[in-house]
Design a protein around this motif. Structure first.
Motif, PDB file in Angstrom:
ATOM      1  N   SER A  23       0.816  -1.213   0.000  1.00 33.54           N
ATOM      2  CA  SER A  23       0.000   0.000   0.000  1.00 33.54           C
ATOM      3  C   SER A  23       0.848   1.262   0.000  1.00 33.54           C
ATOM      4  N   MET A  24       2.152   1.147   0.270  1.00 32.66           N
ATOM      5  CA  MET A  24       3.022   2.315   0.277  1.00 32.66           C
ATOM      6  C   MET A  24       3.308   2.750  -1.157  1.00 32.66           C
ATOM      7  N   GLN A  25       3.062   4.015  -1.423  1.00 26.65           N
ATOM      8  CA  GLN A  25       3.339   4.549  -2.745  1.00 26.65           C
ATOM      9  C   GLN A  25       4.764   5.095  -2.780  1.00 26.65           C
ATOM     10  N   ILE A  26       5.493   4.731  -3.800  1.00 23.79           N
ATOM     11  CA  ILE A  26       6.850   5.251  -3.977  1.00 23.79           C
ATOM     12  C   ILE A  26       6.729   6.607  -4.662  1.00 23.79           C
ATOM     13  N   PRO A  27       7.299   7.651  -4.049  1.00 26.01           N
ATOM     14  CA  PRO A  27       7.252   8.956  -4.716  1.00 26.01           C
ATOM     15  C   PRO A  27       7.932   8.879  -6.077  1.00 26.01           C
ATOM     16  N   LYS A  28       7.367   9.569  -7.045  1.00 22.14           N
ATOM     17  CA  LYS A  28       7.915   9.536  -8.405  1.00 22.14           C
ATOM     18  C   LYS A  28       8.176  10.963  -8.870  1.00 22.14           C
ATOM     19  N   PRO A  29       9.299  11.151  -9.576  1.00 24.64           N
ATOM     20  CA  PRO A  29       9.567  12.473 -10.142  1.00 24.64           C
ATOM     21  C   PRO A  29       8.576  12.792 -11.256  1.00 24.64           C
ATOM     22  N   SER A  30       8.564  14.045 -11.648  1.00 22.92           N
ATOM     23  CA  SER A  30       7.669  14.500 -12.717  1.00 22.92           C
ATOM     24  C   SER A  30       7.898  13.693 -13.990  1.00 22.92           C
ATOM     25  N   GLU A  31       6.814  13.407 -14.683  1.00 22.44           N
ATOM     26  CA  GLU A  31       6.915  12.674 -15.943  1.00 22.44           C
ATOM     27  C   GLU A  31       7.760  13.471 -16.926  1.00 22.44           C
ATOM     28  N   GLY A  32       8.698  12.800 -17.572  1.00 25.77           N
ATOM     29  CA  GLY A  32       9.557  13.434 -18.556  1.00 25.77           C
ATOM     30  C   GLY A  32      10.769  14.151 -17.973  1.00 25.77           C
ATOM     31  N   LEU A  33      10.914  14.134 -16.644  1.00 27.94           N
ATOM     32  CA  LEU A  33      12.065  14.797 -16.036  1.00 27.94           C
ATOM     33  C   LEU A  33      13.365  14.140 -16.498  1.00 27.94           C
ATOM     34  N   MET A  34      14.327  14.936 -16.849  1.00 28.55           N
ATOM     35  CA  MET A  34      15.658  14.454 -17.201  1.00 28.55           C
ATOM     36  C   MET A  34      16.558  14.758 -16.009  1.00 28.55           C
ATOM     37  N   PRO A  35      16.822  13.766 -15.131  1.00 23.12           N
ATOM     38  CA  PRO A  35      17.648  14.028 -13.953  1.00 23.12           C
ATOM     39  C   PRO A  35      19.012  14.589 -14.342  1.00 23.12           C
ATOM     40  N   ASN A  36      19.408  15.638 -13.646  1.00 23.35           N
ATOM     41  CA  ASN A  36      20.626  16.368 -13.955  1.00 23.35           C
ATOM     42  C   ASN A  36      21.621  16.218 -12.804  1.00 23.35           C
ATOM     43  N   PRO A  37      22.730  15.502 -13.022  1.00 25.40           N
ATOM     44  CA  PRO A  37      23.716  15.320 -11.956  1.00 25.40           C
ATOM     45  C   PRO A  37      24.291  16.640 -11.428  1.00 25.40           C
ATOM     46  N   GLY A  38      24.416  17.650 -12.292  1.00 25.89           N
ATOM     47  CA  GLY A  38      24.912  18.954 -11.843  1.00 25.89           C
ATOM     48  C   GLY A  38      23.971  19.592 -10.838  1.00 25.89           C
ATOM     49  N   ARG A  39      22.694  19.555 -11.154  1.00 17.92           N
ATOM     50  CA  ARG A  39      21.680  20.050 -10.201  1.00 17.92           C
ATOM     51  C   ARG A  39      21.694  19.186  -8.957  1.00 17.92           C
ATOM     52  N   GLY A  40      21.846  17.882  -9.126  1.00 15.84           N
ATOM     53  CA  GLY A  40      21.885  16.963  -7.996  1.00 15.84           C
ATOM     54  C   GLY A  40      23.050  17.239  -7.056  1.00 15.84           C
ATOM     55  N   LYS A  41      24.176  17.651  -7.621  1.00 12.23           N
ATOM     56  CA  LYS A  41      25.356  17.953  -6.801  1.00 12.23           C
ATOM     57  C   LYS A  41      25.064  19.094  -5.830  1.00 12.23           C
ATOM     58  N   SER A  42      24.440  20.161  -6.325  1.00 10.89           N
ATOM     59  CA  SER A  42      24.138  21.287  -5.441  1.00 10.89           C
ATOM     60  C   SER A  42      23.054  20.922  -4.428  1.00 10.89           C
ATOM     61  N   LEU A  43      22.071  20.131  -4.846  1.00 12.51           N
ATOM     62  CA  LEU A  43      21.039  19.675  -3.911  1.00 12.51           C
ATOM     63  C   LEU A  43      21.632  18.750  -2.855  1.00 12.51           C
ATOM     64  N   PHE A  44      22.543  17.866  -3.269  1.00 13.66           N
ATOM     65  CA  PHE A  44      23.205  16.977  -2.314  1.00 13.66           C
ATOM     66  C   PHE A  44      23.965  17.803  -1.281  1.00 13.66           C
ATOM     67  N   ALA A  45      24.694  18.818  -1.748  1.00 13.01           N
ATOM     68  CA  ALA A  45      25.463  19.665  -0.834  1.00 13.01           C
ATOM     69  C   ALA A  45      24.551  20.331   0.194  1.00 13.01           C
ATOM     70  N   PHE A  80      16.001   5.503  -2.712  1.00 10.96           N
ATOM     71  CA  PHE A  80      16.383   6.873  -2.369  1.00 10.96           C
ATOM     72  C   PHE A  80      15.129   7.745  -2.223  1.00 10.96           C
ATOM     73  N   GLN A  81      14.153   7.541  -3.111  1.00  8.96           N
ATOM     74  CA  GLN A  81      12.896   8.291  -3.015  1.00  8.96           C
ATOM     75  C   GLN A  81      12.194   7.998  -1.688  1.00  8.96           C
ATOM     76  N   MET A  82      12.136   6.731  -1.332  1.00  9.26           N
ATOM     77  CA  MET A  82      11.468   6.335  -0.085  1.00  9.26           C
ATOM     78  C   MET A  82      12.208   6.892   1.129  1.00  9.26           C
ATOM     79  N   ALA A  83      13.528   6.814   1.122  1.00  9.44           N
ATOM     80  CA  ALA A  83      14.313   7.290   2.260  1.00  9.44           C
ATOM     81  C   ALA A  83      14.111   8.783   2.467  1.00  9.44           C
ATOM     82  N   ALA A  84      14.138   9.545   1.398  1.00  7.41           N
ATOM     83  CA  ALA A  84      13.980  10.999   1.528  1.00  7.41           C
ATOM     84  C   ALA A  84      12.578  11.370   1.997  1.00  7.41           C
ATOM     85  N   SER A  85      11.567  10.693   1.493  1.00  5.98           N
ATOM     86  CA  SER A  85      10.189  11.070   1.816  1.00  5.98           C
ATOM     87  C   SER A  85       9.693  10.501   3.141  1.00  5.98           C
ATOM     88  N   ARG A  86      10.127   9.295   3.484  1.00  4.47           N
ATOM     89  CA  ARG A  86       9.599   8.632   4.679  1.00  4.47           C
ATOM     90  C   ARG A  86      10.639   8.340   5.746  1.00  4.47           C
TER      91      ARG A  86
END
Length: 126
Positions: A23-45, A80-86
């Protein structure tokens, strides 16, 4: 309690746990999103480095992301989605449970995950 009753209690517990997990829903990114490692680096920081280390090698507060236990075949991107959200209960390390990360969206996590995966590949984790 006799053996049959113990066995039934175990089976019912497993069925209930499985139903809860399904019954647990896994959070999903927006449809069509192109994950960007550069953006991810700043978010990770901003969101992750305090515990997981600016170099992804961990700290006294959290485990390293550059470890085989986080390879995609063991902890896939949905983990990773589950860990961040729950949040997540401690199970590989002794840092305690990870709480949810408030304000981090599924899109943010997708970018962060892309950054982590890119860094993992650099050290031979595939």
């Amino acid at each position: 309690m006799n053996a049959v009753k113990k066995w039934c209690a175990v089976v019912l517990g497993l069925v209930a746990a499985g139903a809860h997990a399904q019954s647990m829903q896994i959070p999903k990114p927006s449809e069509g999103l192109m994950p960007n490692p550069g953006r991810g680096k700043s978010l990770f920081a901003a969101q992750c480095a305090a515990c997981h280390g600016a170099d992804l090698k961990g700290s006294d507060k959290g485990p390293p992301m550059l470890h085989k236990v986080y390879e995609p075949s063991h902890h896939g991107d949905p983990a990773f989605q589950m860990a961040a959200s729950r949040g997540v209960r401690a199970h590989h390390w002794q840092f305690g449970d990870m709480p949810p990360v408030p304000g981090v969206t599924p899109d943010d996590v997708a970018h962060i995950t892309a950054f982590i995966r890119m860094e993992q590949r650099k050290v031979g984790i595939r």
